[in-house]
Structure formats: structure tokens, C-alpha cells
Design a protein around this motif. Structure first.
Motif, PDB file in Angstrom:
ATOM      1  N   ASN A  73       0.885  -1.157   0.000  1.00  0.00           N
ATOM      2  CA  ASN A  73       0.000   0.000   0.000  1.00  0.00           C
ATOM      3  C   ASN A  73       0.923   1.207   0.000  1.00  0.00           C
ATOM      4  OD1 ASN A  73      -1.380   2.054   2.342  1.00  0.00           O
ATOM      5  ND2 ASN A  73      -2.583   1.550   0.550  1.00  0.00           N
ATOM      6  N   PHE A  76       2.939   5.128   2.289  1.00  0.00           N
ATOM      7  CA  PHE A  76       3.655   4.925   3.547  1.00  0.00           C
ATOM      8  C   PHE A  76       5.134   5.274   3.396  1.00  0.00           C
ATOM      9  CE2 PHE A  76       4.903   1.883   7.073  1.00  0.00           C
ATOM     10  CZ  PHE A  76       4.049   2.369   8.048  1.00  0.00           C
ATOM     11  N   GLU A  80       7.096   2.811   1.254  1.00  0.00           N
ATOM     12  CA  GLU A  80       6.559   2.687  -0.108  1.00  0.00           C
ATOM     13  C   GLU A  80       5.681   3.887  -0.365  1.00  0.00           C
ATOM     14  OE1 GLU A  80       6.355  -0.574   1.469  1.00  0.00           O
ATOM     15  OE2 GLU A  80       5.014   0.208   2.995  1.00  0.00           O
ATOM     16  N   PHE A 113      -4.368  -1.187   2.313  1.00  0.00           N
ATOM     17  CA  PHE A 113      -3.573  -1.911   3.303  1.00  0.00           C
ATOM     18  C   PHE A 113      -4.333  -3.119   3.844  1.00  0.00           C
ATOM     19  CE2 PHE A 113      -1.915  -2.772   7.561  1.00  0.00           C
ATOM     20  CZ  PHE A 113      -0.606  -3.048   7.224  1.00  0.00           C
ATOM     21  N   MET A 132       4.867  -3.834   7.290  1.00  0.00           N
ATOM     22  CA  MET A 132       3.900  -4.619   8.072  1.00  0.00           C
ATOM     23  C   MET A 132       4.486  -5.102   9.376  1.00  0.00           C
ATOM     24  SD  MET A 132       1.716  -7.137   5.738  1.00  0.00           S
ATOM     25  CE  MET A 132       0.206  -7.433   6.607  1.00  0.00           C
ATOM     26  N   THR A 133       3.773  -4.828  10.422  1.00  0.00           N
ATOM     27  CA  THR A 133       4.193  -5.226  11.750  1.00  0.00           C
ATOM     28  C   THR A 133       3.784  -6.671  12.018  1.00  0.00           C
ATOM     29  OG1 THR A 133       3.871  -2.955  12.492  1.00  0.00           O
ATOM     30  CG2 THR A 133       3.937  -4.672  14.199  1.00  0.00           C
ATOM     31  N   ARG A 138      -2.424 -11.386  13.030  1.00  0.00           N
ATOM     32  CA  ARG A 138      -2.064 -11.570  11.621  1.00  0.00           C
ATOM     33  C   ARG A 138      -1.418 -12.935  11.390  1.00  0.00           C
ATOM     34  NH1 ARG A 138       0.391  -5.464  10.708  1.00  0.00           N
ATOM     35  NH2 ARG A 138      -1.641  -4.432  10.688  1.00  0.00           N
ATOM     36  N   GLN A 177      -4.722   4.989  10.020  1.00  0.00           N
ATOM     37  CA  GLN A 177      -4.959   4.309   8.744  1.00  0.00           C
ATOM     38  C   GLN A 177      -5.671   2.997   9.052  1.00  0.00           C
ATOM     39  OE1 GLN A 177      -1.637   2.982   6.260  1.00  0.00           O
ATOM     40  NE2 GLN A 177      -2.976   2.854   4.476  1.00  0.00           N
ATOM     41  N   GLY A 179      -6.989  -0.515   9.582  1.00  0.00           N
ATOM     42  CA  GLY A 179      -6.411  -1.856   9.619  1.00  0.00           C
ATOM     43  C   GLY A 179      -4.952  -1.924  10.038  1.00  0.00           C
ATOM     44  N   THR A 180      -4.405  -0.807  10.448  1.00  0.00           N
ATOM     45  CA  THR A 180      -2.994  -0.808  10.854  1.00  0.00           C
ATOM     46  C   THR A 180      -2.867  -1.049  12.356  1.00  0.00           C
ATOM     47  OG1 THR A 180      -3.049   1.577  11.231  1.00  0.00           O
ATOM     48  CG2 THR A 180      -2.368   0.824   9.035  1.00  0.00           C
ATOM     49  N   THR A 181      -1.641  -1.232  12.797  1.00  0.00           N
ATOM     50  CA  THR A 181      -1.421  -1.388  14.232  1.00  0.00           C
ATOM     51  C   THR A 181      -1.753  -0.082  14.962  1.00  0.00           C
ATOM     52  OG1 THR A 181       0.922  -1.043  13.728  1.00  0.00           O
ATOM     53  CG2 THR A 181       0.228  -3.288  14.201  1.00  0.00           C
ATOM     54  N   ASP A 220       2.868   5.070  12.343  1.00  0.00           N
ATOM     55  CA  ASP A 220       4.264   4.624  12.479  1.00  0.00           C
ATOM     56  C   ASP A 220       5.232   5.811  12.441  1.00  0.00           C
ATOM     57  OD1 ASP A 220       2.486   2.554  11.361  1.00  0.00           O
ATOM     58  OD2 ASP A 220       4.259   1.284  11.383  1.00  0.00           O
ATOM     59  N   GLU A 244       7.586  -2.172  17.554  1.00  0.00           N
ATOM     60  CA  GLU A 244       7.078  -3.129  16.575  1.00  0.00           C
ATOM     61  C   GLU A 244       8.189  -3.568  15.641  1.00  0.00           C
ATOM     62  OE1 GLU A 244       3.718  -1.355  14.602  1.00  0.00           O
ATOM     63  OE2 GLU A 244       2.778  -0.835  16.515  1.00  0.00           O
ATOM     64  N   TYR A 246       8.919  -4.954  11.679  1.00  0.00           N
ATOM     65  CA  TYR A 246       8.397  -5.131  10.324  1.00  0.00           C
ATOM     66  C   TYR A 246       8.951  -6.421   9.717  1.00  0.00           C
ATOM     67  CZ  TYR A 246       7.110  -0.102  10.105  1.00  0.00           C
ATOM     68  OH  TYR A 246       6.577   1.141  10.306  1.00  0.00           O
TER      69      TYR A 246
HETATM   70  N1  ARG Z   1       3.129  -0.984  10.683  1.00  0.00           N
HETATM   71  C1  ARG Z   1       1.724  -0.770  10.587  1.00  0.00           C
HETATM   72  C2  ARG Z   1       0.994  -2.074  10.475  1.00  0.00           C
HETATM   73  O1  ARG Z   1       1.582  -3.071  10.164  1.00  0.00           O
HETATM   74  C3  ARG Z   1       1.318   0.138   9.461  1.00  0.00           C
HETATM   75  C4  ARG Z   1       1.709  -0.320   8.108  1.00  0.00           C
HETATM   76  C5  ARG Z   1       1.086   0.504   7.014  1.00  0.00           C
HETATM   77  N2  ARG Z   1       1.711   0.213   5.783  1.00  0.00           N
HETATM   78  C6  ARG Z   1       1.369   0.764   4.589  1.00  0.00           C
HETATM   79  N3  ARG Z   1       2.083   0.440   3.558  1.00  0.00           N
HETATM   80  N4  ARG Z   1       0.378   1.585   4.514  1.00  0.00           N
HETATM   81  O2  ARG Z   1      -0.189  -2.142  10.682  1.00  0.00           O
END
Ligand code: ARG
Length: 285
Positions: A73, A76, A80, A113, A132-133, A138, A177, A179-181, A220, A244, A246
Motif C-alpha cells: 500500500n 507509507f 513505499e 492496506f 507490516m508489523t 495476523r 490508517q 487496519g494498521t497497528t 508509524d 514493533e 516489520y
Molecule cells: N506498521 C503498521 C501495520 O503493520 C502500518 C503499516 C502501514 N503500511 C502501509 N504500507 N500503509 O499495521
């Protein structure tokens, strides 16, 4: 007045830092960047059709030479993000390096995401690299590679906010955001009378806060730094909320690919390439 000057100076310094980080991409690390960008273009050009076409030959078949499909996604930075017509960032370059080691071309799909894990589960993509954490819930649905970096959740507020730390989030409007941590963390505050606003992109949450629609953003640390450096009047609070790690996600049970990724990651760590990619996008404090 003085304060303003200082923050302007800080901004300039932060931007110079960013420029330096970008500038170095045309240097020795430039080759990887170009290759990654080229691969992105291929996918971006025909993403919707390509998606159907490339559905079958995922790594599950172990087909040599089949493209390796990464889902992410790209909202970020610095992991990315879109730069011109390209998707760039740490995860892109790390994934490119992994693909090269596996002798596969990399294709990147930019999706929501919270669609990344379903996309892996359905076998439409090979792996997810999206800052991604690693998270217990998950892990019920995907497997994670060895970790490649650590991160934390932080709070962004307006400069004049009365929120000075996590406790002050009680009863407030918090943007995350979806669905994120950050979403998971902030959701605990719902019991404390807080309202969680969930956005598709982290930066949309930051914009909503700048417009006064919400009081704080939980996100993050590295994306937070980028958003704060690019916008005036907002800051990151000192206290980090979480620690966290990744990692890259693959379909649950795809140990073949997971082992290949872990081997490649180990080599990238060992050779210093991983750190070089990180340093290219994140300037040392
Ligand atoms: N680290 C956080 C998670 O895993 C946020 C990741 C969001 N990543 C992104 N590419 N938007 O939930």
C-alpha cells in the motif's frame, strides 16, 4: 517569532535531509533503484489486466522465472510511496533485491492496506511488503519472514494541541490508517470515550487533523516524520506508544517462499545492503 524561525529552520534542515537522502539515490545505489522502478512501471502500466494474467503462476507452483508478485500500500513513505509515476521506497528496494536473488522479476500491486492479507490468503500475490508489523492476530492468517527493521507508533498533533502524551488521547478524536497497528492501538481508547476515525491513507488522517476535524493521528514513526517534515504546524510527541517489528508476509504454509525470502534477507543483512537501502531513505539523526 523566534519559535517560527526555529521551526522554519528545522523544516529546511529536515527537507535538506530528505533531499540528501533522495540525492544519494542517483549515486551508487542508483542501479537498484532503476531496476525496481522499471519493474514497477511494467506492473503499473497494465495493473488491472495483469492482475488476472499473473494470478496463476504464484510461487506456490515454484515456477522458475515466473514473476514474483508483491502487494503493498504505497501510502507509507519512506517504505513505499509514489514518486512521479513510480512506486519507490525501502520495501520496494528490499523486495527488488530479494527478487533478484531468487532470479525472478518483481511485480508490484498497490492495494488497500487491509486487502494485503486477503490477497495473500487467496494466492493472488506472493508476498506483502508494506511496513507490516508482525502481529499475533495476523499470524493466524499469514506467515511472517524474519524481521528487517523495528518501528513504533507515535502521536502527531498540531503544534498548539493540548495533547502532550498518550493519556491525553482520552475522549479525543483520533485518526489512523484503517487496519494498521495504529488502528489497533487507538481502538483501545474507544472505551475511554475517544472516537477513532479510520482513513484509507495515513496522510488523509494527517490532513483531517490539520483541518481541525480530528485531534491527533496515531501512525508509524517514519511516515510520521515524513508527514511532519512536509507540513507546517504539526509535530510528533516524544513518547513512542509501541515497539514493533516489520517483516514480509506470505500465504500461511508457503514455507518454500518464506525460506527463500529469509535466506535472501539474511544475505542482505550480512552484506550491508539492507542497511544501505534503509540509510538511503532515512537520514540518521
Ligand atoms: N506498521 C503498521 C501495520 O503493520 C502500518 C503499516 C502501514 N503500511 C502501509 N504500507 N500503509 O499495521
Amino acid at each position: 517569532m523566534m519559535k517560527k524561525q526555529i521551526s522554519v529552520l528545522f523544516m529546511a534542515a529536515a527537507m535538506a535531509g530528505l533531499l540528501t537522502a533522495c540525492g544519494s539515490s542517483s549515486g551508487d545505489a542508483g542501479k537498484g533503484a532503476t531496476t525496481a522502478a522499471a519493474a514497477v512501471e511494467t506492473t503499473a502500466g497494465a495493473s488491472s489486466e495483469k492482475k488476472e494474467e499473473t494470478q496463476a503462476p504464484t510461487t506456490q507452483d515454484g515456477a522458475a522465472g515466473a514473476p514474483l508478485i508483491m502487494v503493498t500500500n504505497a501510502e507509507f513513505p519512506p517504505y513505499e510511496y509514489h514518486d512521479g509515476g513510480e512506486i519507490v521506497g525501502i520495501d520496494v528496494e528490499v523486495s527488488q533485491a530479494i527478487a533478484e536473488k531468487l532470479g525472478r522479476t518483481l511485480e508490484i500491486e498497490d492495494i488497500a492496506f487491509d486487502s494485503i492479507i486477503p490477497e495473500l490468503q487467496s494466492g493472488k500475490a506472493d508476498f506483502g511488503a508494506a511496513g507490516m508489523t508482525v502481529d499475533e492476530d495476523r499470524l493466524k492468517n499469514v506467515d511472517f519472514s524474519d524481521t528487517y527493521t523495528t518501528a513504533s507508533q507515535v502521536i502527531i498533533v498540531k503544534d498548539d494541541s493540548d495533547i502532550a502524551g498518550p493519556d491525553d488521547l482520552k475522549g479525543k478524536y483520533i485518526g489512523v490508517q484503517l487496519g494498521t497497528t495504529g488502528d489497533i492501538y487507538a481502538s483501545d481508547y474507544e472505551e475511554e470515550g475517544s472516537t477513532i476515525e479510520r482513513y484509507n491513507k495515513g496522510f488523509e488522517a494527517v490532513q483531517a487533523m490539520m483541518q481541525g476535524k480530528i485531534d491527533a493521528v496515531v501512525i508509524d514513526n517514519e511516515p510520521a516524520k515524513v508527514f511532519v517534515s512536509q507540513n507546517q504546524g504539526i509535530k510528533i510527541l516524544d513518547e513512542a506508544l509501541t515497539v514493533e517489528e516489520y517483516a514480509i508476509a506470505v500465504k500461511k504454509g508457503n514455507t518454500e517462499l518464506l525460506e527463500q525470502i529469509n535466506k535472501a534477507l539474511a544475505e542482505l543483512k550480512e552484506s550491508g545492503e539492507l542497511q544501505a537501502i534503509i540509510d538511503k531513505y532515512i537520514s540518521a539523526e
